[in-house]
Scaffold this active site. Structure first.
Site, PDB file in Angstrom:
ATOM      1  N   TYR A  79       0.822  -1.215   0.000  1.00  0.00           N
ATOM      2  CA  TYR A  79       0.000   0.000   0.000  1.00  0.00           C
ATOM      3  C   TYR A  79       0.856   1.266   0.000  1.00  0.00           C
ATOM      4  O   TYR A  79       0.429   2.303  -0.485  1.00  0.00           O
ATOM      5  CB  TYR A  79      -0.903   0.037   1.238  1.00  0.00           C
ATOM      6  CG  TYR A  79      -2.213  -0.683   1.102  1.00  0.00           C
ATOM      7  CD1 TYR A  79      -2.251  -2.055   0.893  1.00  0.00           C
ATOM      8  CD2 TYR A  79      -3.414  -0.002   1.210  1.00  0.00           C
ATOM      9  CE1 TYR A  79      -3.453  -2.724   0.793  1.00  0.00           C
ATOM     10  CE2 TYR A  79      -4.623  -0.666   1.116  1.00  0.00           C
ATOM     11  CZ  TYR A  79      -4.634  -2.018   0.901  1.00  0.00           C
ATOM     12  OH  TYR A  79      -5.829  -2.672   0.802  1.00  0.00           O
TER      13      TYR A  79
ATOM     14  N   LYS B  76       3.070 -15.363   2.803  1.00  0.00           N
ATOM     15  CA  LYS B  76       3.204 -16.160   1.584  1.00  0.00           C
ATOM     16  C   LYS B  76       4.688 -16.462   1.431  1.00  0.00           C
ATOM     17  O   LYS B  76       5.323 -16.143   0.419  1.00  0.00           O
ATOM     18  CB  LYS B  76       2.627 -15.351   0.396  1.00  0.00           C
ATOM     19  CG  LYS B  76       2.520 -16.121  -0.896  1.00  0.00           C
ATOM     20  CD  LYS B  76       1.410 -17.167  -0.914  1.00  0.00           C
ATOM     21  CE  LYS B  76       1.483 -17.996  -2.176  1.00  0.00           C
ATOM     22  NZ  LYS B  76       0.587 -19.173  -2.154  1.00  0.00           N
TER      23      LYS B  76
ATOM     24  N   ASP C 148      -3.226 -18.190   1.190  1.00  0.00           N
ATOM     25  CA  ASP C 148      -4.268 -18.896   0.435  1.00  0.00           C
ATOM     26  C   ASP C 148      -4.923 -19.969   1.298  1.00  0.00           C
ATOM     27  O   ASP C 148      -6.142 -20.120   1.332  1.00  0.00           O
ATOM     28  CB  ASP C 148      -3.690 -19.497  -0.871  1.00  0.00           C
ATOM     29  CG  ASP C 148      -2.396 -20.274  -0.681  1.00  0.00           C
ATOM     30  OD1 ASP C 148      -1.791 -20.201   0.411  1.00  0.00           O
ATOM     31  OD2 ASP C 148      -1.976 -20.965  -1.633  1.00  0.00           O
TER      32      ASP C 148
ATOM     33  N   ASP D 139      -6.252  -6.795   4.561  1.00  0.00           N
ATOM     34  CA  ASP D 139      -7.382  -6.160   3.875  1.00  0.00           C
ATOM     35  C   ASP D 139      -8.334  -7.233   3.350  1.00  0.00           C
ATOM     36  O   ASP D 139      -9.548  -7.177   3.566  1.00  0.00           O
ATOM     37  CB  ASP D 139      -6.847  -5.303   2.722  1.00  0.00           C
ATOM     38  CG  ASP D 139      -7.974  -4.667   1.925  1.00  0.00           C
ATOM     39  OD1 ASP D 139      -8.885  -4.095   2.553  1.00  0.00           O
ATOM     40  OD2 ASP D 139      -7.946  -4.751   0.684  1.00  0.00           O
TER      41      ASP D 139
ATOM     42  N   ASP E 213     -12.219  -8.787   5.159  1.00  0.00           N
ATOM     43  CA  ASP E 213     -13.529  -8.792   4.486  1.00  0.00           C
ATOM     44  C   ASP E 213     -14.137 -10.199   4.535  1.00  0.00           C
ATOM     45  O   ASP E 213     -15.329 -10.367   4.777  1.00  0.00           O
ATOM     46  CB  ASP E 213     -13.408  -8.362   3.012  1.00  0.00           C
ATOM     47  CG  ASP E 213     -13.591  -6.862   2.822  1.00  0.00           C
ATOM     48  OD1 ASP E 213     -13.263  -6.110   3.768  1.00  0.00           O
ATOM     49  OD2 ASP E 213     -14.066  -6.443   1.752  1.00  0.00           O
TER      50      ASP E 213
HETATM   51  C1  IPM Z   1     -10.196  -1.001   4.170  1.00  0.00           C
HETATM   52  C2  IPM Z   1     -10.491  -0.474   2.789  1.00  0.00           C
HETATM   53  C3  IPM Z   1      -9.339   0.419   2.351  1.00  0.00           C
HETATM   54  C4  IPM Z   1      -8.083  -0.425   2.349  1.00  0.00           C
HETATM   55  C5  IPM Z   1      -9.540   1.108   0.993  1.00  0.00           C
HETATM   56  C6  IPM Z   1     -10.815   1.909   0.959  1.00  0.00           C
HETATM   57  C7  IPM Z   1      -8.372   1.968   0.619  1.00  0.00           C
HETATM   58  O1  IPM Z   1     -10.703  -1.520   1.907  1.00  0.00           O
HETATM   59  O2  IPM Z   1     -10.062  -0.183   5.091  1.00  0.00           O
HETATM   60  O3  IPM Z   1     -10.142  -2.210   4.319  1.00  0.00           O
HETATM   61  O4  IPM Z   1      -7.814  -1.127   1.369  1.00  0.00           O
HETATM   62  O5  IPM Z   1      -7.350  -0.399   3.342  1.00  0.00           O
HETATM   63 MG    MG Z   2     -10.747  -3.426   2.805  1.00  0.00          MG
END
Ligand code: IPM
Ligand code: MG
Length: 356
Positions: A143, A192, A224, A248, A252
């Site tokens: 990032y 990884k 993975d 990240d 999710d």
């Molecule tokens: C998160 C989001 C952010 C990230 C984006 C919006 C830049 O997905 O906070 O997880 O990738 O960190």
């Molecule tokens: Mg995210």
């Protein structure tokens, strides 16, 4: 003077409406637990681009630095999607993480009892309880690495860099081990290392730090495999520590196991008291302004703020208990189930207040 000064970064899309509900809850809990909060607002993301031309104005950084804690809604939306990388709303989010030195991102994945059936994972896999803490490195890796465009074999190409220094890995590992000591003393470090050199350094470093914590059981998993294990047997995890990009993605996934991305809070910490608290979901521009967004992730982010930045665990526990109670009977559309009462964003905020 108030006991605590909080900067609100309402952001874009549903950001303002969910932050308003969280403020309502913070005000109510502060009355109950006898402390005072003062708010200031600042611009971040698309709203900042519209007002000032940049996603992260200097004034926003200054206000955040001068406060005890920061509460963020969400940033981004189709309106700004065509802007170039460093001018997008998301650049503001990465910028504030960097500017405040928020290297440790805590993303708990917890199932609230009444929401168990909202999880797409079978009951017998989840069992009675799911409580995973993902510790994501937040100011390094790909990032923040160098990137660019060039020409390769006569065609346009683009590149990004994943790099970690030993000290970056050490400090995030220590945050994770300290948390593990307060939980079940079990860490999974995700990398990884079968392919990436940066992951090999990550693994060596985590192993070295683990020697400071002889009571904590450490194991390693490739990313993975971890993505697969999260769905196959999520109960094997307690604390997961991983890099920026893997965290990240895995957070999710873990949020969905817990039922809805609309439920999960996060804390971004700098090592000092200042922290930034935000729901892990996005700005959901498609439902903005309709009073149907789920404000619970933001309300639960306030609970994390009370616990990690303001030293008010009692108030944090009270908010979490109030949310659990409301979920027994009331739901926003994203987590709605038959026999429940469907409510909007505003009403959900009021209901949590009423349980405090
Ligand atoms: C998160 C989001 C952010 C990230 C984006 C919006 C830049 O997905 O906070 O997880 O990738 O960190
Ligand atoms: Mg995210």
């Amino acid at each position: 003077m108030a006991d605590y000064k909080i900067t609100l970064l309402k952001g874009d899309g549903i950001g303002p409406e969910i932050v308003n509900q969280a403020v309502k809850v913070l005000n109510k809990v502060s009355e109950k637990f006898d402390f005072t909060v003062e708010y200031d607002e600042a611009l971040l993301g698309g709203c900042a681009i519209d007002a000032t031309g940049v996603p992260l104005p200097q004034e926003t950084i200054d206000k955040c630095k001068a406060s005890d804690s920061v509460l963020l809604g969400a940033v981004g939306g189709p309106k700004w999607d065509s802007m170039s990388g460093d001018k997008r709303p998301e650049a503001g989010l990465l910028g504030i993480r960097g500017a405040l030195g928020l290297f440790a991102n805590l993303r708990p994945s917890v199932i609230f009892g009444p929401l168990k059936s909202a999880s797409p994972i079978k009951d017998e896999i989840i069992g009675n309880k799911l409580d995973i803490m993902i510790v994501r490195e937040l100011t390094g890796g790909i990032y923040f690495g160098e990137r660019g465009r060039k020409e390769v074999h006569g065609q346009p190409a683009a590149w990004d860099t994943e790099m970690y220094t030993v000290s970056e890995v050490e400090r995030i590992a220590r945050v994770a081990f300290d948390l593990a000591m307060k939980r079940n003393k079990k860490i999974t470090s995700v990398d990884k290392a079968n392919v990436l050199e940066s992951s090999r350094l990550w693994r060596e470093t985590v192993i070295r730090v683990s020697k400071e914590y002889p009571e904590v059981e450490l194991n390693h998993m490739y990313v993975d495999n971890c993505a697969m294990q999260l769905v196959r047997n999520p109960r094997q995890f307690d604390v997961i520590v991983t890099s920026n990009i893997f965290g990240d993605i895995l957070s999710d996934e873990a949020s969905m196991i817990a039922g809805s991305i609309g439920m999960l809070a996060s804390a971004s910490l700098s090592g000092g008291k200042l922290g930034l608290y935000e729901p892990i979901h996005g700005s959901a521009p498609d439902i903005a302004g309709q009073n149907i967004a789920n404000p619970l992730a933001t309300i639960l982010s306030v609970a994390m703020m009370l616990r990690y930045s303001l030293g008010r665990s009692d108030a944090a526990d009270a908010i979490e208990a109030a949310v659990a109670k409301v979920l027994e009977t009331h739901r926003t559309p994203d987590i709605y189930e038959e026999s429940m009462i469907k409510v909007g964003c505003d009403e959900m905020g009021d209901l949590v207040c009423s349980m405090l």
